[in-house]
Design an enzyme around this catalytic site. Structure first.
Site, PDB file in Angstrom:
ATOM      1  N   GLY A  11       5.803   5.616   0.316  1.00  0.00           N
ATOM      2  CA  GLY A  11       6.492   4.414   0.767  1.00  0.00           C
ATOM      3  C   GLY A  11       7.188   3.683  -0.368  1.00  0.00           C
ATOM      4  O   GLY A  11       7.003   4.006  -1.548  1.00  0.00           O
ATOM      5  N   ASP A  12       8.021   2.728   0.020  1.00  0.00           N
ATOM      6  CA  ASP A  12       8.729   1.883  -0.935  1.00  0.00           C
ATOM      7  C   ASP A  12       9.684   2.684  -1.823  1.00  0.00           C
ATOM      8  O   ASP A  12       9.917   2.313  -2.972  1.00  0.00           O
ATOM      9  CB  ASP A  12       7.732   1.078  -1.796  1.00  0.00           C
ATOM     10  CG  ASP A  12       6.709   0.369  -0.926  1.00  0.00           C
ATOM     11  OD1 ASP A  12       7.140  -0.346  -0.002  1.00  0.00           O
ATOM     12  OD2 ASP A  12       5.494   0.555  -1.136  1.00  0.00           O
ATOM     13  N   LYS A  15      14.257   2.968   0.882  1.00  0.00           N
ATOM     14  CA  LYS A  15      14.944   3.348   2.129  1.00  0.00           C
ATOM     15  C   LYS A  15      15.913   2.270   2.569  1.00  0.00           C
ATOM     16  O   LYS A  15      16.976   2.559   3.062  1.00  0.00           O
ATOM     17  CB  LYS A  15      13.924   3.502   3.267  1.00  0.00           C
ATOM     18  CG  LYS A  15      13.280   4.820   3.385  1.00  0.00           C
ATOM     19  CD  LYS A  15      12.409   4.871   4.634  1.00  0.00           C
ATOM     20  CE  LYS A  15      11.340   3.828   4.670  1.00  0.00           C
ATOM     21  NZ  LYS A  15      10.128   4.086   3.959  1.00  0.00           N
ATOM     22  N   GLY A  39       8.160  -3.119   4.752  1.00  0.00           N
ATOM     23  CA  GLY A  39       8.889  -4.190   4.079  1.00  0.00           C
ATOM     24  C   GLY A  39      10.050  -3.604   3.311  1.00  0.00           C
ATOM     25  O   GLY A  39       9.850  -2.901   2.338  1.00  0.00           O
ATOM     26  N   HIS A  40      11.256  -3.831   3.809  1.00  0.00           N
ATOM     27  CA  HIS A  40      12.440  -3.369   3.084  1.00  0.00           C
ATOM     28  C   HIS A  40      13.107  -4.579   2.472  1.00  0.00           C
ATOM     29  O   HIS A  40      13.304  -5.579   3.153  1.00  0.00           O
ATOM     30  CB  HIS A  40      13.495  -2.795   4.040  1.00  0.00           C
ATOM     31  CG  HIS A  40      13.074  -1.571   4.773  1.00  0.00           C
ATOM     32  ND1 HIS A  40      12.484  -0.511   4.161  1.00  0.00           N
ATOM     33  CD2 HIS A  40      13.207  -1.236   6.064  1.00  0.00           C
ATOM     34  CE1 HIS A  40      12.259   0.436   5.063  1.00  0.00           C
ATOM     35  NE2 HIS A  40      12.675   0.008   6.232  1.00  0.00           N
ATOM     36  N   GLN A 223       7.047   3.203   6.388  1.00  0.00           N
ATOM     37  CA  GLN A 223       6.012   3.848   5.578  1.00  0.00           C
ATOM     38  C   GLN A 223       6.600   5.159   5.026  1.00  0.00           C
ATOM     39  O   GLN A 223       7.762   5.196   4.691  1.00  0.00           O
ATOM     40  CB  GLN A 223       4.709   4.069   6.333  1.00  0.00           C
ATOM     41  CG  GLN A 223       3.975   2.786   6.677  1.00  0.00           C
ATOM     42  CD  GLN A 223       4.592   2.052   7.851  1.00  0.00           C
ATOM     43  OE1 GLN A 223       4.765   2.618   8.909  1.00  0.00           O
ATOM     44  NE2 GLN A 223       4.921   0.795   7.677  1.00  0.00           N
ATOM     45  N   SER A 415      20.768   6.550  -6.493  1.00  0.00           N
ATOM     46  CA  SER A 415      20.898   5.094  -6.520  1.00  0.00           C
ATOM     47  C   SER A 415      20.664   4.627  -7.954  1.00  0.00           C
ATOM     48  O   SER A 415      19.655   4.967  -8.572  1.00  0.00           O
ATOM     49  CB  SER A 415      19.885   4.478  -5.561  1.00  0.00           C
ATOM     50  OG  SER A 415      19.871   3.085  -5.742  1.00  0.00           O
TER      51      SER A 415
HETATM   52  P1  IMP Z   1      -1.671  -0.130   7.539  1.00  0.00           P
HETATM   53  O1  IMP Z   1      -0.384   0.568   7.853  1.00  0.00           O
HETATM   54  O2  IMP Z   1      -1.535  -1.622   7.412  1.00  0.00           O
HETATM   55  O3  IMP Z   1      -2.790   0.287   8.449  1.00  0.00           O
HETATM   56  O4  IMP Z   1      -2.131   0.371   6.080  1.00  0.00           O
HETATM   57  C1  IMP Z   1      -2.508   1.718   5.817  1.00  0.00           C
HETATM   58  C2  IMP Z   1      -2.015   2.177   4.455  1.00  0.00           C
HETATM   59  O5  IMP Z   1      -0.593   2.302   4.480  1.00  0.00           O
HETATM   60  C3  IMP Z   1      -2.325   1.218   3.303  1.00  0.00           C
HETATM   61  O6  IMP Z   1      -2.565   1.982   2.129  1.00  0.00           O
HETATM   62  C4  IMP Z   1      -1.040   0.428   3.147  1.00  0.00           C
HETATM   63  O7  IMP Z   1      -0.891  -0.085   1.847  1.00  0.00           O
HETATM   64  C5  IMP Z   1      -0.024   1.519   3.426  1.00  0.00           C
HETATM   65  N1  IMP Z   1       1.265   0.993   3.917  1.00  0.00           N
HETATM   66  C6  IMP Z   1       1.523   0.489   5.147  1.00  0.00           C
HETATM   67  N2  IMP Z   1       2.825   0.146   5.230  1.00  0.00           N
HETATM   68  C7  IMP Z   1       3.382   0.444   4.060  1.00  0.00           C
HETATM   69  C8  IMP Z   1       4.729   0.348   3.555  1.00  0.00           C
HETATM   70  O8  IMP Z   1       5.676  -0.055   4.239  1.00  0.00           O
HETATM   71  N3  IMP Z   1       4.916   0.768   2.264  1.00  0.00           N
HETATM   72  C9  IMP Z   1       3.901   1.278   1.513  1.00  0.00           C
HETATM   73  N4  IMP Z   1       2.653   1.404   1.948  1.00  0.00           N
HETATM   74  C10 IMP Z   1       2.385   0.993   3.211  1.00  0.00           C
END
Ligand code: IMP
Length: 437
Positions: A11-12, A15, A39-40, A223, A415
């Site tokens: 993630g992150d 995107k 979170g974008h 994600q 990028s």
């Molecule tokens: P949940 O999605 O809140 O259940 O979290 C599960 C796992 O996914 C955790 O390790 C979060 O930090 C990770 N996670 C959820 N959404 C994101 C995202 O948008 N970016 C990075 N990690 C994420």
């Protein structure tokens, strides 16, 4: 044309910027899984937008945005974001924002259960975003969830909330929290659901009709691949399927209508929350991790948590490329590495003295991985803002080529900074075709 865009790591990967760039060329941008755990950050000139639930396309006045059936939607978070974007001058109307009637709602008790579930796991907690995502998906799979369409019928909403709360409260009370009250939840949710009503749509039919009219559709994963509940570093994953197969289910479109898959890969790796991270920079490498965190602003855009930083992991990224079927890759944050003397790339794993080339399923094995690195020289000059491949220092180009060869997919976009124009599109790439289309 239907293109899926997916993060290849944890993630992150950036995107938001790539979707924002492509959104101009697409008529519809749809999300198909997850919720406001995403979170974008998107930067347009002086303006910064933080998007959690809404697809990045919402910033483009001409795009129609869809929240697909595979999503879990917190109505309170939804309207907070709608109001925030409206205050920033973005026009949000039911004509340009469609919410699937089959998406599930995140309820206040899901948030409470996310807390108790993490507490129960203690040292083995997942490190979730505590937004109620996991418990909402549990209810969906348990066939007791509240879908948008159900919530629109007040008697059904009342019945589901009362019934689900009975069970949820047992757990909430067990963890020393005060029980939640059904009437309070209904008082909070009902007006929000009414406000949601005009946005509600049979989104898979809407997308099918759009496809018939040759509209261009971008499916935006949230994600990332290694957080996928089936394919990621289970149990340290989210509760949905960001991978490309999930796009068909979560948007409600036939898989063979997808014309291409675009992977987003960052020049290094990060992870938030707990869980295995083979190439994490620890101990002696902490200074490098700090440098990358500062230069790359590696803090959660919503939770502000500092992200764990690590070297590029070619084994994990190759796995992501294979799983998703990437046709092209956008490589982000090249400029963040400008300051490094040398850059390591993990090209293989060693587990219990044996070399492993594939991504292991067993979490214990994931924790035992000793990465096998190749070290490449840094370029030690500025790539920030470069717009042509020829403008990059030769060592930066070699790094990009090394990554592309190690994952076996073309890198079609690089990028070189957060702004829209700080981007290189490689000539004669699949990516270039998508931009021209
Ligand atoms: P949940 O999605 O809140 O259940 O979290 C599960 C796992 O996914 C955790 O390790 C979060 O930090 C990770 N996670 C959820 N959404 C994101 C995202 O948008 N970016 C990075 N990690 C994420």
């Amino acid at each position: 044309m239907i293109i899926v865009i997916i993060g290849a790591q944890w993630g992150d990967e950036g995107k938001g910027k790539v979707v924002d760039l492509l959104a101009d060329r697409f008529d519809i941008v749809a999300r198909y899984q997850g919720g406001h755990n995403a979170g974008h950050s998107v930067y347009v000139g002086e303006r910064a937008f933080v998007l959690r639930l809404l697809p990045s396309g919402i910033i483009h006045a001409d795009s129609v945005c869809v929240l697909g059936n595979g999503m879990v939607i917190d109505p309170k978070a939804f309207f907070e974001e709608v109001d925030q974007m409206t205050a920033q001058g973005v026009s949000i109307t039911p004509e340009r924002l469609k919410v699937s009637s089959r998406a599930h709602l995140i309820m206040p008790y899901h948030r409470a259960l996310d807390h108790t579930s993490e507490e129960r796991l203690g040292n083995e907690k997942i490190g979730t975003t505590l937004r109620g995502i996991g418990p909402a998906y549990e209810d969906k799979a348990g066939r007791r969830g509240v879908r948008v369409a159900d919530a629109l019928v007040p008697e059904v909403l009342k019945l589901r909330v009362e019934r689900n709360l009975e069970e949820a409260n047992r757990i909430i009370v067990l963890y020393g929290q005060p029980p939640l009250r059904a009437d309070e939840i209904l008082n909070e949710i009902s007006p929000l659901v009414e406000r949601l009503r005009p946005f509600v749509c049979e989104t898979s039919h809407f997308l099918a009709e759009a496809k018939k009219r040759s509209k261009k559709i971008l499916l935006e994963g949230a994600q990332a691949t290694l957080l996928d509940v089936d394919h990621g570093t289970y149990p340290y994953v989210t509760s949905s399927n960001p991978t490309s197969g999930g796009a068909a289910v979560g948007a409600g479109i036939p898989p063979h209508h997808i014309s291409g898959v675009l992977g987003i890969v960052r020049t290094y790796a990060t992870r938030v929350g707990e869980g295995p991270f083979p190439t994490e920079m620890l101990d002696a490498e902490e200074a490098t991790a700090n440098l990358i965190r500062q230069r790359g602003n590696e803090y959660g855009s919503v939770t502000k948590r500092p992200r764990r930083c690590g070297w590029f992991d070619a084994v994990a990224t190759r796995y992501a490329a294979e799983l998703n079927g990437f046709d092209s890759v956008a490589l982000t944050k090249l400029d963040v590495l400008d300051a490094l003397d040398e850059i390591k790339v993990c090209v293989g794993y060693e587990i219990d003295g044996e070399r492993v080339e594939t991504f292991p399923a067993v979490s214990q094995d994931l924790l035992k991985i000793k990465p096998i690195y190749e070290t490449l020289p840094g370029w030690k000059s500025e790539t920030l803002g470069a717009t042509k491949i020829e403008d990059l220092p030769i060592k930066a180009r070699e790094y990009v080529e090394f990554l592309s060869a190690s994952i076996g997919v073309e890198i079609g976009l690089i990028s070189t900074g957060p702004e829209r124009d700080q981007t290189i599109i490689l000539p004669d790439s699949v990516m270039e075709n998508w931009f021209k289309a």
